[in-house]
Design an enzyme around this catalytic site. Structure first.
Site, PDB file in Angstrom:
ATOM      1  N   PRO A 298       0.807  -1.232   0.000  1.00 59.34           N
ATOM      2  CA  PRO A 298       0.000   0.000   0.000  1.00 59.34           C
ATOM      3  C   PRO A 298       0.841   1.284   0.000  1.00 59.34           C
ATOM      4  CG  PRO A 298      -0.733  -1.530   1.721  1.00 59.34           C
ATOM      5  CD  PRO A 298       0.547  -2.059   1.185  1.00 59.34           C
TER       6      PRO A 298
ATOM      7  N   TYR B 170       3.120   9.014  -8.378  1.00 65.21           N
ATOM      8  CA  TYR B 170       2.149   9.059  -7.285  1.00 65.21           C
ATOM      9  C   TYR B 170       0.769   9.522  -7.783  1.00 65.21           C
ATOM     10  CZ  TYR B 170       0.609   9.375  -2.418  1.00 65.21           C
ATOM     11  OH  TYR B 170      -0.053   9.155  -1.223  1.00 65.21           O
TER      12      TYR B 170
END
Ligand code: FAS
Ligand code: PHB
Length: 389
Positions: A292, A384
């Site tokens: 994660p 990201y």
């Protein structure tokens, strides 16, 4: 029963795909083994890439996301006292949106009836048949009755533990896996976040992440040895550890409160190839898992669904079988780049048990380089916010 596309699993991948197909007038049925409440009870991802937001906008299902989601222009890497801000907006012109996977799934679930998306919940013993050919079918049991659904394609959106991936013959499928030597202990609490942006911390005591779901609900993580049990970690011990690992500035703004959810999950990197076998396509966690750290899991499911919807629309509306043949390679190209980013950020921000002084020196050098290089920060930022689809 007969349809054009049978979708296994009503998590974010299955519901997103179902809505996209219905919006194109393609008949489909979603089969989910759990109840709606059970699906909504799973607390998971919290950060949406523009790809995921864009799909919700395209479906006209982004009202609550726009009203309640928190757009973030940046995030932070903390290395002891040092805080390195990655300015997503300035470096890429894009943002990420903090909006819980549970809420995204709820939006998709609630809209299914009005959009003509049939979802069968509590479907027991779902089994896939003849997926290698052109006439696959799915069977299941519900309320004591046996059911069969014939379709042209079956899409496995049934997560890491679902049956779809196992339908690819052993000699055809290839697995790639890295299991990490620690667990991620998460805590969710109805308290204000300690910072307006996310903080990923690499501290001598271990990794920590400060995240959120809203201005009134915080989500934090620390890494713990794989041998730890949740009963070893009462709330106060978690709060104490977070305060130490996130550093004095963040610690001064941590508001403590009772946990409403506190799991330990073992991060792993996993990829299964190919993501298509005959009339079976795999999407989301059915085909891959990421640690994660990079906030990629849910968002990779969304990009798989984008490619799968394009392939199925190509087949049904442009009579283009090549679109289906291209699906696996297209999806895997983005999957592997997201796997790399998630692995590299995990490697950078965690203290691995087997690491020695050299490995730590490499982490310090890389963080020094990131702190001093726009190019290095841009590379992190564009991964990201999510690479283009
Ligand atoms: P899902 O697992 O969400 O959905 C699969 C669905 O298929 C489920 O509803 C399941 O009940 C159903 N199913 C399974 N077997 C079936 C069968 N035999 N018949 C019918 N239905 C069946 N990602 C992030 O980006 N950020 C995070 O912070 C993050 N945290 C996570 C924490 C945990 C504990 C876990 C497990 C995952 C986390 N993830 C995170 C990843 C997660 O968000 C997944 O990427 C995302 O749920 C993928 O969505 P799906 O592919 O739809 O799979
Ligand atoms: C979360 O809010 O659950 C979250 C955010 C970012 C991550 C992982 C989890 O990288």
């Amino acid at each position: 029963m007969k349809t054009e596309v049978a979708i296994i699993g009503a998590g974010p991948a299955g519901l997103l795909l179902g809505h996209l197909l219905r919006a194109e007038g393609i008949a489909c049925v979603v089969l989910e083994r759990r109840t709606p409440d059970y699906v909504l009870g799973r607390i998971r991802a919290g950060v949406l890439e523009q790809v995921t937001v864009g799909l919700m906008e395209r479906l006209g299902l982004d009202a609550r996301l726009k009203a309640e989601g928190l757009p973030h222009d940046g995030f932070n890497l903390a290395d002891g006292e040092r805080l390195i801000r990655i300015d997503l907006a300035e470096l890429t012109g894009q943002q990420v949106v903090v909006y819980g996977q549970t809420e995204l799934t709820r939006d998709l679930m609630d809209a299914a009836p009005e959009r003509g998306l049939e979802v069968v919940y509590a479907a027991e013993d779902v089994a896939l048949h003849d997926v290698a050919g052109d006439a696959p079918y799915v069977t299941w049991r519900k309320d004591g009755a046996e059911h069969r659904l014939d379709a042209r394609f079956v899409i496995g959106c049934d997560g890491f533990h679902g049956p779809s991936r196992r339908m690819v013959p052993a000699g055809v499928g290839r697995e790639y896996e890295r299991v990490y030597p620690f667990g991620w202990l998460g805590i969710m609490a109805d308290v204000p976040p300690c910072n307006h942006e996310l903080i990923y911390a690499n501290h001598a005591r271990g990794f920590a992440l400060a995240s959120m779901r809203s201005q009134a609900r915080s989500r934090y993580y620390i890494d713990v040895p794989v041998t730890e049990r949740i009963e070893d970690w009462p709330d106060e011990r978690v709060w104490d550890e977070l305060a130490l690992r996130l550093g004095p500035e963040a610690a001064a703004h941590i508001t403590r409160g009772p946990s409403i959810e506190k799991p330990i999950a073992p991060p792993r990197s996993f990829v299964f190839e190919p993501m298509r076998h005959g009339s079976l396509l795999l999407c989301g966690d059915a085909a891959h898992i990421v640690p994660p750290t990079g906030a990629k899991g849910l968002n990779l499911a969304a990009s798989d669904v984008h490619y799968a919807a394009e392939a199925l629309v190509g087949f049904f509306k442009r009579n283009d079988p090549e679109a289906i043949a291209a699906y696996s390679a297209r999806a895997l190209s983005r999957v592997w780049k997201s796997e790399r980013f998630s692995w590299s950020l995990t490697r950078l921000m965690h203290r691995f048990p087997e690491d020695g002084p050299f490995e730590r020196a490499m982490q310090v050098a890389e963080l020094d380089y990131i702190a001093s290089s726009r190019a290095a920060q841009t590379a992190i930022a564009e991964n990201y916010v999510g690479l283009p689809v």
